[in-house]
Motif scaffolding. Structure first.
Motif, PDB file in Angstrom:
ATOM      1  N   GLU A 122       0.830  -1.217   0.000  1.00 40.23           N
ATOM      2  CA  GLU A 122       0.000   0.000   0.000  1.00 40.23           C
ATOM      3  C   GLU A 122       0.859   1.259   0.000  1.00 40.23           C
ATOM      4  N   ARG A 123       2.015   1.193   0.614  1.00 36.30           N
ATOM      5  CA  ARG A 123       2.911   2.357   0.644  1.00 36.30           C
ATOM      6  C   ARG A 123       3.459   2.673  -0.754  1.00 36.30           C
ATOM      7  N   ALA A 124       3.688   1.636  -1.546  1.00 36.20           N
ATOM      8  CA  ALA A 124       4.249   1.830  -2.888  1.00 36.20           C
ATOM      9  C   ALA A 124       3.170   1.978  -3.958  1.00 36.20           C
ATOM     10  N   ILE A 125       2.077   1.225  -3.808  1.00 36.66           N
ATOM     11  CA  ILE A 125       1.007   1.232  -4.812  1.00 36.66           C
ATOM     12  C   ILE A 125      -0.323   1.481  -4.093  1.00 36.66           C
ATOM     13  N   PRO A 126      -0.683   2.755  -3.872  1.00 39.67           N
ATOM     14  CA  PRO A 126      -1.937   3.052  -3.161  1.00 39.67           C
ATOM     15  C   PRO A 126      -3.143   2.456  -3.886  1.00 39.67           C
ATOM     16  N   SER A 127      -4.153   2.043  -3.117  1.00 35.82           N
ATOM     17  CA  SER A 127      -5.276   1.307  -3.699  1.00 35.82           C
ATOM     18  C   SER A 127      -6.590   2.083  -3.748  1.00 35.82           C
ATOM     19  N   MET A 139      -7.374   7.230   2.552  1.00 32.93           N
ATOM     20  CA  MET A 139      -6.482   6.378   1.775  1.00 32.93           C
ATOM     21  C   MET A 139      -6.036   7.155   0.546  1.00 32.93           C
ATOM     22  N   GLN A 140      -4.879   6.806   0.055  1.00 32.97           N
ATOM     23  CA  GLN A 140      -4.326   7.473  -1.115  1.00 32.97           C
ATOM     24  C   GLN A 140      -4.691   6.720  -2.388  1.00 32.97           C
ATOM     25  N   THR A 141      -4.749   7.466  -3.480  1.00 27.47           N
ATOM     26  CA  THR A 141      -4.925   6.856  -4.799  1.00 27.47           C
ATOM     27  C   THR A 141      -3.570   6.874  -5.497  1.00 27.47           C
ATOM     28  N   ILE A 142      -3.471   6.153  -6.584  1.00 21.91           N
ATOM     29  CA  ILE A 142      -2.223   6.107  -7.342  1.00 21.91           C
ATOM     30  C   ILE A 142      -1.864   7.488  -7.901  1.00 21.91           C
ATOM     31  N   ALA A 143      -2.885   8.351  -8.088  1.00 23.53           N
ATOM     32  CA  ALA A 143      -2.657   9.710  -8.597  1.00 23.53           C
ATOM     33  C   ALA A 143      -2.265  10.689  -7.492  1.00 23.53           C
ATOM     34  N   GLY A 144      -2.245  10.211  -6.238  1.00 24.35           N
ATOM     35  CA  GLY A 144      -1.864  11.070  -5.125  1.00 24.35           C
ATOM     36  C   GLY A 144      -3.018  11.760  -4.435  1.00 24.35           C
ATOM     37  N   ASP A 145      -4.245  11.494  -4.886  1.00 19.82           N
ATOM     38  CA  ASP A 145      -5.422  12.060  -4.229  1.00 19.82           C
ATOM     39  C   ASP A 145      -5.721  11.293  -2.944  1.00 19.82           C
ATOM     40  N   THR A 146      -6.484  11.922  -2.058  1.00 21.68           N
ATOM     41  CA  THR A 146      -6.909  11.262  -0.825  1.00 21.68           C
ATOM     42  C   THR A 146      -8.414  11.047  -0.882  1.00 21.68           C
ATOM     43  N   ILE A 147      -8.848   9.841  -0.526  1.00 22.34           N
ATOM     44  CA  ILE A 147     -10.274   9.535  -0.426  1.00 22.34           C
ATOM     45  C   ILE A 147     -10.557   9.050   0.996  1.00 22.34           C
ATOM     46  N   ARG A 148     -11.829   9.058   1.386  1.00 24.27           N
ATOM     47  CA  ARG A 148     -12.239   8.482   2.673  1.00 24.27           C
ATOM     48  C   ARG A 148     -12.956   7.174   2.339  1.00 24.27           C
ATOM     49  N   ALA A 149     -12.184   6.104   2.318  1.00 18.41           N
ATOM     50  CA  ALA A 149     -12.698   4.801   1.892  1.00 18.41           C
ATOM     51  C   ALA A 149     -13.778   4.294   2.838  1.00 18.41           C
ATOM     52  N   GLU A 150     -14.867   3.815   2.254  1.00 15.14           N
ATOM     53  CA  GLU A 150     -15.958   3.211   3.018  1.00 15.14           C
ATOM     54  C   GLU A 150     -15.870   1.698   3.012  1.00 15.14           C
ATOM     55  N   ALA A 151     -15.082   1.152   2.086  1.00 10.02           N
ATOM     56  CA  ALA A 151     -14.912  -0.292   1.990  1.00 10.02           C
ATOM     57  C   ALA A 151     -13.621  -0.583   1.246  1.00 10.02           C
ATOM     58  N   ILE A 152     -13.104  -1.795   1.495  1.00 11.72           N
ATOM     59  CA  ILE A 152     -11.905  -2.254   0.795  1.00 11.72           C
ATOM     60  C   ILE A 152     -12.218  -3.612   0.183  1.00 11.72           C
ATOM     61  N   PHE A 153     -11.935  -3.738  -1.098  1.00 15.96           N
ATOM     62  CA  PHE A 153     -12.057  -5.018  -1.788  1.00 15.96           C
ATOM     63  C   PHE A 153     -10.660  -5.615  -1.894  1.00 15.96           C
ATOM     64  N   PHE A 154     -10.495  -6.863  -1.467  1.00 17.09           N
ATOM     65  CA  PHE A 154      -9.227  -7.579  -1.591  1.00 17.09           C
ATOM     66  C   PHE A 154      -9.396  -8.644  -2.666  1.00 17.09           C
ATOM     67  N   ILE A 155      -8.591  -8.554  -3.723  1.00 17.19           N
ATOM     68  CA  ILE A 155      -8.636  -9.544  -4.794  1.00 17.19           C
ATOM     69  C   ILE A 155      -7.546 -10.566  -4.518  1.00 17.19           C
TER      70      ILE A 155
END
Length: 157
Positions: free
Chosen positions: A51-56, A91-107
């Protein structure tokens, strides 16, 4: 051809957490997933480092969510696990934006081909605003059952 939620989201792969941060949420779900034989014991460590290298975090969707691609060598079963966050966190996005995640999907996938098909399902889900909102706001297995009995389409052609 239509796909229904029942075709990819087993009620046993949906969890809810009160954890206030990504690291704590991943550690908590990691114990559950490891206990069910879905991932190995390195899951939490690998996902937190990744997650530190590739924000989800995902932007431009109906509900702020994150999609974590669990490495093949950590995954023991194929599927998509949904973790509801009772307390959305930044949480961060790959573009550097910040979102307030309501859920996380794990593939979790054990092969490249299965990973590719699960990504396709996830992409379709993220584009279906109604279904994504319904899934993210269902906070119990009973709620998922109601979605299934309504035959809510997860994806369409």
């Amino acid at each position: 051809m239509y796909r229904f939620i029942t075709e990819w989201m087993d009620a046993n792969w949906m969890w809810v957490t009160e954890q206030p941060t990504f690291d704590l949420a991943v550690r908590a779900i990691g114990l559950e997933l490891e206990g069910r034989g879905i991932v190995d014991e390195m899951f939490a460590h690998v996902v937190i480092e990744q997650e530190r290298a590739i924000p989800s975090g995902v932007t431009d969707v109906a509900v702020p969510v994150a999609v974590v691609d669990v490495p093949l060598d950590v995954s023991k079963q194929d599927g998509i696990t949904l973790l509801h966050l009772n307390h959305p966190f930044a949480m961060q996005t790959i573009a550097g934006d910040t979102i307030r995640a309501e859920a996380i999907f794990f593939i979790t996938a054990t092969t490249e081909s299965k990973k590719s098909s699960l990504h396709k399902l996830m992409d379709d889900l993220l584009m279906d605003d109604e279904t994504l909102q319904a899934l993210v706001h269902v906070q119990s297995r009973t709620g998922l059952y109601h979605l299934q009995t309504m035959d809510l389409k997860a994806f369409s052609y």
